[in-house]
Design a protein around this motif. Sequence first.
Motif, PDB file in Angstrom:
ATOM      1  N   HIS A   1      -8.891  37.018  32.439  1.00  0.00           N
ATOM      2  CA  HIS A   1      -9.588  38.200  31.921  1.00  0.00           C
ATOM      3  C   HIS A   1      -8.579  39.152  31.287  1.00  0.00           C
ATOM      4  N   ASP A   2      -7.312  38.750  31.238  1.00  0.00           N
ATOM      5  CA  ASP A   2      -6.221  39.585  30.749  1.00  0.00           C
ATOM      6  C   ASP A   2      -6.165  39.502  29.222  1.00  0.00           C
ATOM      7  N   ARG A   3      -6.530  40.585  28.562  1.00  0.00           N
ATOM      8  CA  ARG A   3      -6.583  40.572  27.095  1.00  0.00           C
ATOM      9  C   ARG A   3      -5.229  40.248  26.481  1.00  0.00           C
TER      10      ARG A   3
ATOM     11  N   LEU B   1     -10.387  52.437  44.101  1.00  0.00           N
ATOM     12  CA  LEU B   1     -10.485  51.025  43.752  1.00  0.00           C
ATOM     13  C   LEU B   1      -9.090  50.412  43.711  1.00  0.00           C
ATOM     14  N   ASP B   2      -8.934  49.243  44.338  1.00  0.00           N
ATOM     15  CA  ASP B   2      -7.647  48.556  44.375  1.00  0.00           C
ATOM     16  C   ASP B   2      -7.727  47.279  43.550  1.00  0.00           C
ATOM     17  N   GLU B   3      -7.050  47.265  42.408  1.00  0.00           N
ATOM     18  CA  GLU B   3      -7.035  46.117  41.487  1.00  0.00           C
ATOM     19  C   GLU B   3      -8.456  45.598  41.225  1.00  0.00           C
ATOM     20  N   PRO B   4      -9.351  46.433  40.713  1.00  0.00           N
ATOM     21  CA  PRO B   4     -10.764  46.031  40.604  1.00  0.00           C
ATOM     22  C   PRO B   4     -11.037  44.944  39.581  1.00  0.00           C
ATOM     23  N   THR B   5     -10.145  44.729  38.601  1.00  0.00           N
ATOM     24  CA  THR B   5     -10.455  43.738  37.565  1.00  0.00           C
ATOM     25  C   THR B   5      -9.964  42.346  37.908  1.00  0.00           C
TER      26      THR B   5
ATOM     27  N   HIS C   1      -2.798  47.109  37.509  1.00  0.00           N
ATOM     28  CA  HIS C   1      -1.762  46.761  36.541  1.00  0.00           C
ATOM     29  C   HIS C   1      -2.364  46.551  35.154  1.00  0.00           C
ATOM     30  N   ASP C   2      -3.683  46.671  35.051  1.00  0.00           N
ATOM     31  CA  ASP C   2      -4.398  46.410  33.799  1.00  0.00           C
ATOM     32  C   ASP C   2      -4.473  47.701  32.985  1.00  0.00           C
ATOM     33  N   VAL C   3      -3.479  47.940  32.149  1.00  0.00           N
ATOM     34  CA  VAL C   3      -3.385  49.207  31.415  1.00  0.00           C
ATOM     35  C   VAL C   3      -4.552  49.401  30.445  1.00  0.00           C
ATOM     36  N   PRO C   4      -4.961  48.380  29.664  1.00  0.00           N
ATOM     37  CA  PRO C   4      -6.124  48.591  28.783  1.00  0.00           C
ATOM     38  C   PRO C   4      -7.374  49.013  29.556  1.00  0.00           C
ATOM     39  N   PHE C   5      -7.602  48.420  30.719  1.00  0.00           N
ATOM     40  CA  PHE C   5      -8.747  48.808  31.539  1.00  0.00           C
ATOM     41  C   PHE C   5      -8.617  50.252  31.994  1.00  0.00           C
ATOM     42  N   LEU C   6      -7.454  50.640  32.482  1.00  0.00           N
ATOM     43  CA  LEU C   6      -7.241  52.019  32.934  1.00  0.00           C
ATOM     44  C   LEU C   6      -7.501  53.002  31.800  1.00  0.00           C
ATOM     45  N   GLU C   7      -7.023  52.665  30.609  1.00  0.00           N
ATOM     46  CA  GLU C   7      -7.198  53.566  29.470  1.00  0.00           C
ATOM     47  C   GLU C   7      -8.669  53.707  29.090  1.00  0.00           C
TER      48      GLU C   7
ATOM     49  N   ALA D   1       0.748  57.147  30.243  1.00  0.00           N
ATOM     50  CA  ALA D   1       0.265  55.811  29.888  1.00  0.00           C
ATOM     51  C   ALA D   1       1.292  55.077  29.045  1.00  0.00           C
ATOM     52  N   GLU D   2       1.948  55.809  28.138  1.00  0.00           N
ATOM     53  CA  GLU D   2       2.941  55.190  27.261  1.00  0.00           C
ATOM     54  C   GLU D   2       4.116  54.651  28.061  1.00  0.00           C
ATOM     55  N   ALA D   3       4.574  55.442  29.034  1.00  0.00           N
ATOM     56  CA  ALA D   3       5.709  55.013  29.841  1.00  0.00           C
ATOM     57  C   ALA D   3       5.357  53.790  30.677  1.00  0.00           C
ATOM     58  N   VAL D   4       4.133  53.761  31.208  1.00  0.00           N
ATOM     59  CA  VAL D   4       3.699  52.617  32.004  1.00  0.00           C
ATOM     60  C   VAL D   4       3.582  51.384  31.123  1.00  0.00           C
TER      61      VAL D   4
END
Length: 558
Positions: free
Chosen positions: A199-201, A479-483, A510-516, A535-538
């Motif tokens: 599911h990782d884009r 939520l802990d690592e929901p994706t 760890h899913d930055v696109p999802f968090l954004e 977000a940029e630094a992460v």
Amino acid sequence: MATHPTFITCSSLSFSWPDGTGVLDDFRLAVGPGRTGLIGLNGSGKSTLLKLIAGELAPTEGTIRTVGEVGYLPQNLVLDTALRVDEALGIARVRAALHAIESGDPAEEHFAAVGDDWDVEERALAALDQLGLGHIGLDRTIGEVSGGESVLLRLAALLLARPDVLLLDEPTNNLDLPARRRLYAAVDAWSGVMVVVSHDRELLERVDQIADLRDGEVSWYGGAYSAYERALAAEQESAERMVRVAEADVQRQKRELSDAHMKLARRKRYAQKSAQNKVVPKIVANNRRSEAQVSAGKHRALHSERLDAARERLDAAVEAVRDDDEIRIELPRTTVPPGRGVLTLTDLELRHGAWAGTFELRGPERIALVGRNGSGKTTLLRTIAGELPPVAGEVEAHVPLRFLPQRLDVLDDELSVVDNVARFAPTATANTIRARLARFLFKGARADQPAGTLSGGERFRATLAALLLAEPAPQLLMLDEPTNSLDMASVGKLTAALEAYEGALIVASHDVPFLESLGITRWLLLDGTLRPTTAEAVRDGLLLSEPGRGEARRADQE
């Protein structure tokens, strides 16, 4: 035309679980060279298909043929914690023989064990270093590495074995951003045949083609995931246009059939009137009446056939349009007014040495909690939820809260979805619960399914429903690592559900696109201490230092 070799062939493949639940029926697949991203809804059979190809499961019917050696990285990797790293890499026997020879033992069995693999240690250390595991060494045990590192360790073993076909099932689950980037690099460098379920884009942007498994069949799309999305959008636009055309055709055929009935009725009345008024001889009138009846029958049959054909075209057009329902809910009871105190951490020290310090959350903030594997994110969430006592300091929640863990062990597998939700909302009536569950896409018999029979995406949705519909309504949701293990459609459903949530949110991922996509208002990095970041630094991995040693590395496994 030149044809490419086929490395995986499934012919007339069928598979059912022992209880009779069917997964695949008369399934066909041919996979050629390159990297293939296998996608599809949760429960469509992706993981089952990989297990069948890898030989972990036997088909009920049909055949599977593969060319060369097959390497398989399962989604839920379980390694014996007592294993040494060299045993996990599959080189322990060769390594022992090599050391025996180097120490002066000339026994023939040692040379037979080594064969031509005299540089096995160098290759193993190079594979570990490629995946950021150079600090582990070959003599430590699996129990001394984190869950994310064990996934990379299994991948290192596969890279050492050099299989012709590599199968990866959700390989980025539980990997932090630096580890994901090392896996991405390994995927980029892979020159053999690869099939990856993910599911990782970012990972799916590295494949050569997309195989979309839906309703027991695979549709192929050239290019990476973004190209697939564009092609699918064009297909859906065309399918929806065909539905509109078919609907218009059905309406036209209905009008023409109605018009034909009216014309025939007028002709019949005219013939009857002519006979009554003796405008024409009786024999002529009878002939006209017979001709009118025959003509009426032909017209009715013709227009009915046209209407049936139009309806069939409409059904086919509607079937071509994907119906991936979206979660549509309203959760006004979760509302947190701006500025209201939600959570206070005071001089908080966690187990395994992580330091959260003093922190305050106010109003409907949306916080992203990021950090390496083993940094203590899960420990922090479990401490806030009251599941773990802090080493020092205090946690004070000022509003009702709920915690959705990685393992999704909130539900009772023996109970139905309805009964599970009822446990969290004991005063709600069964009808109220069913009405609310319908908005989470559990309608009718689906709401009566035992939780133990749900697919990964369904189980996540049921767990989320139980927490959000709980009494009192949670005004802080963690939520802990929901994706993890969610297909792309389920991730979209989760995002839609969280858009309706009006309380405060803390998401470790760890899913930055999802968090954004969640409208995060504050980014926090747990890396020894809890501190603000961006977000940029992460995304660039700038603030993630090298992981620590010892117990702190296993914080997220507790």
